[in-house]
Enzyme design. Structure first.
Site, mmCIF file in Angstrom:
data_model
loop_
_atom_site.group_PDB
_atom_site.id
_atom_site.type_symbol
_atom_site.label_atom_id
_atom_site.label_comp_id
_atom_site.label_asym_id
_atom_site.label_seq_id
_atom_site.Cartn_x
_atom_site.Cartn_y
_atom_site.Cartn_z
ATOM 1 N NE ARG A 84 -4.085 -1.849 0.191
ATOM 2 C CZ ARG A 84 -4.051 -3.112 -0.229
ATOM 3 N NH1 ARG A 84 -2.972 -3.601 -0.830
ATOM 4 N NH2 ARG A 84 -5.104 -3.895 -0.099
ATOM 5 C CB SER A 128 -8.720 -1.320 4.069
ATOM 6 O OG SER A 128 -9.042 -2.590 3.589
ATOM 7 C CD GLU A 146 -5.751 1.083 1.818
ATOM 8 O OE1 GLU A 146 -5.617 -0.077 2.229
ATOM 9 O OE2 GLU A 146 -6.585 1.427 0.955
HETATM 10 P P1 FAD Z 1 -8.295 8.956 -5.587
HETATM 11 O O1 FAD Z 1 -9.013 8.612 -4.329
HETATM 12 O O2 FAD Z 1 -8.927 9.937 -6.491
HETATM 13 O O3 FAD Z 1 -6.830 9.435 -5.216
HETATM 14 C C1 FAD Z 1 -6.026 8.704 -4.316
HETATM 15 C C2 FAD Z 1 -4.654 9.399 -4.192
HETATM 16 O O4 FAD Z 1 -3.977 9.325 -5.434
HETATM 17 C C3 FAD Z 1 -4.758 10.897 -3.895
HETATM 18 O O5 FAD Z 1 -3.664 11.258 -3.095
HETATM 19 C C4 FAD Z 1 -4.679 11.556 -5.267
HETATM 20 O O6 FAD Z 1 -4.184 12.875 -5.233
HETATM 21 C C5 FAD Z 1 -3.723 10.631 -5.978
HETATM 22 N N1 FAD Z 1 -3.956 10.510 -7.431
HETATM 23 C C6 FAD Z 1 -5.093 10.076 -8.041
HETATM 24 N N2 FAD Z 1 -4.919 10.023 -9.378
HETATM 25 C C7 FAD Z 1 -3.654 10.461 -9.611
HETATM 26 C C8 FAD Z 1 -2.871 10.646 -10.796
HETATM 27 N N3 FAD Z 1 -3.342 10.386 -12.013
HETATM 28 N N4 FAD Z 1 -1.600 11.110 -10.658
HETATM 29 C C9 FAD Z 1 -1.089 11.398 -9.438
HETATM 30 N N5 FAD Z 1 -1.789 11.248 -8.290
HETATM 31 C C10 FAD Z 1 -3.045 10.776 -8.376
HETATM 32 N N6 FAD Z 1 -7.533 -0.462 -2.618
HETATM 33 C C11 FAD Z 1 -6.759 -1.564 -2.720
HETATM 34 O O7 FAD Z 1 -5.529 -1.475 -2.852
HETATM 35 N N7 FAD Z 1 -7.307 -2.810 -2.675
HETATM 36 C C12 FAD Z 1 -8.629 -3.022 -2.522
HETATM 37 O O8 FAD Z 1 -9.090 -4.162 -2.489
HETATM 38 C C13 FAD Z 1 -9.476 -1.872 -2.420
HETATM 39 N N8 FAD Z 1 -10.811 -2.009 -2.265
HETATM 40 C C14 FAD Z 1 -11.600 -0.910 -2.150
HETATM 41 C C15 FAD Z 1 -12.994 -1.088 -2.005
HETATM 42 C C16 FAD Z 1 -13.828 0.004 -1.906
HETATM 43 C C17 FAD Z 1 -15.316 -0.213 -1.753
HETATM 44 C C18 FAD Z 1 -13.283 1.313 -1.981
HETATM 45 C C19 FAD Z 1 -14.203 2.505 -1.924
HETATM 46 C C20 FAD Z 1 -11.923 1.498 -2.119
HETATM 47 C C21 FAD Z 1 -11.064 0.393 -2.198
HETATM 48 N N9 FAD Z 1 -9.664 0.526 -2.330
HETATM 49 C C22 FAD Z 1 -8.873 -0.588 -2.478
HETATM 50 C C23 FAD Z 1 -9.049 1.873 -2.362
HETATM 51 C C24 FAD Z 1 -9.089 2.557 -3.753
HETATM 52 O O9 FAD Z 1 -10.006 1.922 -4.601
HETATM 53 C C25 FAD Z 1 -7.724 2.567 -4.423
HETATM 54 O O10 FAD Z 1 -6.762 3.175 -3.605
HETATM 55 C C26 FAD Z 1 -7.745 3.272 -5.782
HETATM 56 O O11 FAD Z 1 -6.528 3.055 -6.456
HETATM 57 C C27 FAD Z 1 -8.007 4.764 -5.661
HETATM 58 O O12 FAD Z 1 -8.239 5.267 -6.957
HETATM 59 P P2 FAD Z 1 -8.930 6.683 -7.197
HETATM 60 O O13 FAD Z 1 -8.841 6.994 -8.643
HETATM 61 O O14 FAD Z 1 -10.282 6.682 -6.613
HETATM 62 O O15 FAD Z 1 -7.943 7.613 -6.368
HETATM 63 N N1 EPU Z 2 -11.204 -9.995 10.040
HETATM 64 C C1 EPU Z 2 -11.907 -10.037 11.221
HETATM 65 N N2 EPU Z 2 -12.922 -9.144 11.398
HETATM 66 C C2 EPU Z 2 -13.252 -8.219 10.458
HETATM 67 C C3 EPU Z 2 -12.518 -8.170 9.262
HETATM 68 C C4 EPU Z 2 -11.485 -9.072 9.072
HETATM 69 O O1 EPU Z 2 -11.647 -10.857 12.069
HETATM 70 O O2 EPU Z 2 -14.184 -7.461 10.706
HETATM 71 C C5 EPU Z 2 -10.116 -10.969 9.829
HETATM 72 C C6 EPU Z 2 -10.605 -12.300 9.291
HETATM 73 O O3 EPU Z 2 -9.981 -13.305 10.024
HETATM 74 C C7 EPU Z 2 -10.089 -12.363 7.879
HETATM 75 C C8 EPU Z 2 -8.870 -11.455 7.936
HETATM 76 O O4 EPU Z 2 -9.186 -10.470 8.921
HETATM 77 O O5 EPU Z 2 -9.719 -13.655 7.537
HETATM 78 C C9 EPU Z 2 -8.567 -10.774 6.623
HETATM 79 O O6 EPU Z 2 -9.749 -10.141 6.165
HETATM 80 P P1 EPU Z 2 -9.980 -9.877 4.611
HETATM 81 O O7 EPU Z 2 -9.689 -11.099 3.834
HETATM 82 O O8 EPU Z 2 -11.308 -9.233 4.457
HETATM 83 O O9 EPU Z 2 -8.845 -8.865 4.266
HETATM 84 P P2 EPU Z 2 -8.291 -7.557 4.975
HETATM 85 O O10 EPU Z 2 -6.934 -7.865 5.473
HETATM 86 O O11 EPU Z 2 -9.262 -7.007 5.945
HETATM 87 C C10 EPU Z 2 -7.126 -6.746 2.800
HETATM 88 C C11 EPU Z 2 -6.974 -5.458 2.078
HETATM 89 C C12 EPU Z 2 -8.178 -5.225 1.178
HETATM 90 C C13 EPU Z 2 -8.263 -6.362 0.180
HETATM 91 C C14 EPU Z 2 -8.406 -7.682 0.943
HETATM 92 C C15 EPU Z 2 -8.350 -8.881 0.031
HETATM 93 C C16 EPU Z 2 -5.599 -4.018 3.434
HETATM 94 C C17 EPU Z 2 -5.547 -2.848 4.339
HETATM 95 N N3 EPU Z 2 -6.800 -4.365 2.988
HETATM 96 O O12 EPU Z 2 -8.213 -6.585 3.706
HETATM 97 O O13 EPU Z 2 -7.968 -4.010 0.462
HETATM 98 O O14 EPU Z 2 -9.352 -6.212 -0.696
HETATM 99 O O15 EPU Z 2 -7.311 -7.812 1.883
HETATM 100 O O16 EPU Z 2 -7.048 -9.051 -0.428
HETATM 101 O O17 EPU Z 2 -4.555 -4.596 3.121
HETATM 102 C C18 EPU Z 2 -8.315 -1.655 0.571
HETATM 103 O O18 EPU Z 2 -7.086 -1.558 0.550
HETATM 104 O O19 EPU Z 2 -9.072 -0.673 0.571
HETATM 105 C C19 EPU Z 2 -8.903 -2.994 0.567
HETATM 106 C C20 EPU Z 2 -10.216 -3.218 0.623
#
Ligand code: FAD
Ligand code: EPU
Length: 339
Positions: free
Chosen positions: A165, A239, A335
């Site tokens: 991240r 997250s 994050e």
């Molecule tokens: P923004 O929120 O618009 O920007 C994020 C940052 O990047 C800001 O600092 C912004 O200034 C900068 N930025 C954006 N675009 C550019 C550019 N073109 N050039 C330079 N800087 C830029 N993340 C994960 O890693 N894994 C996940 O599984 C995951 N699941 C998610 C689930 C949900 C429901 C949500 C809402 C978010 C999740 N995220 C996850 C976080 C998010 O989707 C990612 O971080 C994504 O890459 C953000 O993209 P954005 O275009 O919305 O960025």
């Molecule tokens: N867990 C709990 N309680 C909760 C949530 C999670 O006990 O309420 C425990 C469970 O044991 C589960 C473990 O945490 O097995 C891991 O949970 P999960 O698989 O949902 O993944 P996470 O670690 O919570 C991370 C990323 C997610 C990504 C998933 C799948 C981070 C900070 N988050 O979540 O990324 O989608 O793994 O790979 O690393 C994001 O970055 O925004 C994001 C959603």
């Protein structure tokens, strides 16, 4: 000619749905327009924020500068051989649309990153990851413009300092560089990563010969939809915190008390443990204060139940940090980019 709007509401431009305003706002679809802004008398020296899908940002106040919403679209096949394809995508492309393009063409490598919201340009910023894959695994290079000098620059993979991240663009170059193009290298030969616990539960026993990229994508979509909050229903940014890395002593203490805790062993006697687990054990899963809560299916996700302000969400996140620290002595770090 650039269209600059004043006093623009950002409510629909951030997935928390927080109602703040930007002094100035513009949608930009080319590097040429970026240069135009940088050379302009009025906006050249003004504070700037690059905004993609707003899915990893928490606004706690109005933005007193120019928001540049980067929207340039386009996916291009740059190179192809029997084993690999090199794909170039514009930064404004929706990440999940790029995943669809790759799945439709059977280009393997990003299907586990299915359904992550936001744009392609933001994906390298925090090295997006899910289900055992990170963008760095398929990343070749990116290019864009230095916002201080106006010069074009490219970064190869080893220059991006990718980490969990994190990258150079979330550290030294935060806010200083706009990514306009991202280049990925994907496999043409079937190759899946099914090691992540949840995915393995669904597909671990599947016949690998018959398994398709589409099936993997659909399974990831299903897992995500069951676990994560849909921003259309409840504002959130995925997250809120990163999963902490702890040393062996801390890990063994925790494991003694909570045998069921899942973990990931890193190098050097370090362990990554789930922040969601720690938050849940502090009694915060599904807890609500006013219009802010943690999601009842995933404690790591903070949600806006309606009219929460960014400041209220931030205060709630600090309350959670304190609870986790008081109970476990572990610091959990956001994050989400808090502004
Ligand atoms: P923004 O929120 O618009 O920007 C994020 C940052 O990047 C800001 O600092 C912004 O200034 C900068 N930025 C954006 N675009 C550019 C550019 N073109 N050039 C330079 N800087 C830029 N993340 C994960 O890693 N894994 C996940 O599984 C995951 N699941 C998610 C689930 C949900 C429901 C949500 C809402 C978010 C999740 N995220 C996850 C976080 C998010 O989707 C990612 O971080 C994504 O890459 C953000 O993209 P954005 O275009 O919305 O960025
Ligand atoms: N867990 C709990 N309680 C909760 C949530 C999670 O006990 O309420 C425990 C469970 O044991 C589960 C473990 O945490 O097995 C891991 O949970 P999960 O698989 O949902 O993944 P996470 O670690 O919570 C991370 C990323 C997610 C990504 C998933 C799948 C981070 C900070 N988050 O979540 O990324 O989608 O793994 O790979 O690393 C994001 O970055 O925004 C994001 C959603």
């Amino acid at each position: 000619m650039l269209k600059i709007e004043e006093n623009k509401s950002l409510k629909t431009f951030n997935t928390f749905g927080v109602n703040v305003k930007a002094n100035y706002f513009t949608s930009v679809a080319s590097e040429k327009e970026i240069l135009e802004i940088l050379q302009s008398k009025r906006f050249g020296s003004m504070d700037k924020l690059i905004l993609g899908g707003g899915s990893n940002i928490l606004f706690t106040k109005n933005y007193e500068g120019l928001v540049i919403h980067y929207v340039e679209k386009g996916i291009r096949l740059v190179e192809e051989n029997e084993k690999y394809v090199i794909i170039e995508s514009s930064a404004g492309e929706v990440w999940n649309d790029l995943v669809s393009y790759c799945v439709d063409n059977k280009y393997y490598g990003i299907e586990n990153l299915s359904l992550i919201p936001g744009t392609v340009g933001a994906a390298p910023i925090q090295n997006i990851g899910a289900y055992g894959v990170e963008i760095k695994d398929v990343f070749e290079s990116l290019s864009g413009i230095d916002l201080e000098t106006g010069k074009k620059r490219s970064f190869k993979k080893n220059e991006c300092k990718f980490d969990y991240r994190n990258s150079i663009f979330k550290m030294e170059l935060k806010g200083k560089f706009i990514i306009t193009k991202v280049i990925l290298k994907l496999h043409k030969e079937k190759e899946f990563n099914l090691n992540y616990r949840d995915l393995n539960n669904y597909l671990g026993k599947a016949n690998k010969e018959k398994l398709t990229i589409k099936k993997v994508r659909d399974t990831v979509d299903k897992i995500r939809t069951n676990k994560l909050a849909d921003p259309k229903r409840f504002g959130n940014a995925g997250s809120f915190f990163k999963n902490p890395e702890v040393n062996e002593t801390t890990f063994l203490d925790l494991k003694r008390d909570y045998e069921e805790m899942v973990f990931f062993k890193l190098d050097r006697n370090k362990y990554k443990i789930p922040a969601g687990f720690l938050i849940e054990k502090c009694g915060y899963k599904g807890k609500r204060v006013g219009d802010v809560a943690t999601y009842n299916k995933q404690a790591l996700v903070i949600i806006n139940m309606g009219k929460a302000t960014g400041e209220q969400i931030k205060m709630f996140s600090q309350e959670i940090q304190k609870a986790v620290f008081d109970k476990f002595g572990i610091e959990i770090i956001p994050e989400v980019n808090i502004l």
